[in-house]
Scaffold this active site. Sequence first.
Site, PDB file in Angstrom:
ATOM      1  N   TRP A   1       0.826  -1.210   0.000  1.00 40.90           N
ATOM      2  CA  TRP A   1       0.000   0.000   0.000  1.00 40.90           C
ATOM      3  C   TRP A   1       0.857   1.255   0.000  1.00 40.90           C
ATOM      4  O   TRP A   1       0.602   2.193  -0.755  1.00 40.90           O
ATOM      5  CB  TRP A   1      -0.976   0.003   1.179  1.00 40.90           C
TER       6      TRP A   1
ATOM      7  N   ASP B   1      -1.891   6.928   6.278  1.00 41.49           N
ATOM      8  CA  ASP B   1      -2.936   6.061   5.715  1.00 41.49           C
ATOM      9  C   ASP B   1      -3.377   5.147   6.856  1.00 41.49           C
ATOM     10  O   ASP B   1      -2.660   4.225   7.239  1.00 41.49           O
ATOM     11  CB  ASP B   1      -2.375   5.245   4.544  1.00 41.49           C
TER      12      ASP B   1
ATOM     13  N   LYS C   1     -13.221  -1.106   6.509  1.00 39.39           N
ATOM     14  CA  LYS C   1     -12.717  -2.017   7.532  1.00 39.39           C
ATOM     15  C   LYS C   1     -13.391  -1.695   8.876  1.00 39.39           C
ATOM     16  O   LYS C   1     -14.223  -2.446   9.341  1.00 39.39           O
ATOM     17  CB  LYS C   1     -11.192  -1.949   7.651  1.00 39.39           C
TER      18      LYS C   1
END
Length: 360
Positions: free
Chosen positions: A103, A172, A196
């Site tokens: 990521w 992030d 999530k």
Amino acid sequence: MTHVIRNFAAGPSILPREVVEQAAHDAVELDDVHLSVMEISHRSPFWANRMKEVEANTRALMKISDDYAVLYLQGGATAQFSMVPMNLAAVGERCDYILTGGWSQKAAAEAEKLGREVHIASSGEEGGFTALPQTHDLSDETAYVHYTANNTVRGTEFSELPEVGDRILVCDASSNILSRPLDVAKHGLIYAGAQKNLGPAGVTLVVVRRDLLERATWAKPTIFDYKLMAAKSSMYNTPPVWSIHVLGLTLEWIARQGGPEVIEARNIKKAAMLYEAIDQSAIFRGTAAEGSRSRMNVCFRASSDELEAKFVAEAAEVGLVTLKGHRSVGGMRASIYNAMPLEGVEELVAFMKDFEVRNG
Ligand code: PMP
């Protein structure tokens, strides 16, 4: 035999049952409005009020001061990989990235593509991203330092914020937002895809220090302009009404639990129980280094690919679903986000012990 389904998916992932039930109700008819939340105009009084409520709850739970704008944007966390450099660094300007897996690599690649000068301050790549880098070679002058708070694929998570001095820290937080308290004041910007810990896919929370919005005087696509989105309360164009509404329901659930501190205590307990079972096992082993282990995504392997496939398949038969690791790394991954109850982890641990007896 029927089982309660325990969903260990990495995202979209488990949501609190109460949230899903309220969402199902509101999908048909909101109590006062007598319309589905999916039918309602984003310019209606109901929605104006709902946006205010959602923002107030976001601010309260994350302890966000008025120095920060709170935005609800589309395009997933992936859009933020581009929006961050587009808004915080000029073309050619340096920005630092801490690499902890795919990521953060994708985030850095996007900045590079947009002509910003990417400096890799540290990277865990040599060790296969199983451990977080401990020290960072930060630029003296940099627009910002970007890090990924929790690596969803490798199952690693920062337990302390990277030390960056007076540089602007960008986070992030997609896979651990509101799973523990996060010091917003130490950040210039925090972003998190909702799917999530915050709700369904389709909305990304962005918390950005207002003074940073003044920097980006250069041209950028309208839809990628934080300043404009802040001025329009995330409603320059049609917002993802459904996703924001359910995100709001999830925040209300977190508040009812007692907030991030109470949630964190539960998450510590759940993760400790699962790691202990892995560490004590003769056939399973954890993949993340001690000290880098995630409380959200617990990654582990068995002695062979065949045994792993058997584990994942047999677990699914008893209702413990989506335990397969990310396709890029294999093995198993149990994502135990806020909504996963302790009982779900207890059932997984009991199944692991039983599986070991049968296959050890
Ligand atoms: N960052 C992290 C830490 C992730 O886990 C993910 C995947 N959910 C992303 C970014 C990309 O998010 P999205 O699919 O919402 O673009």
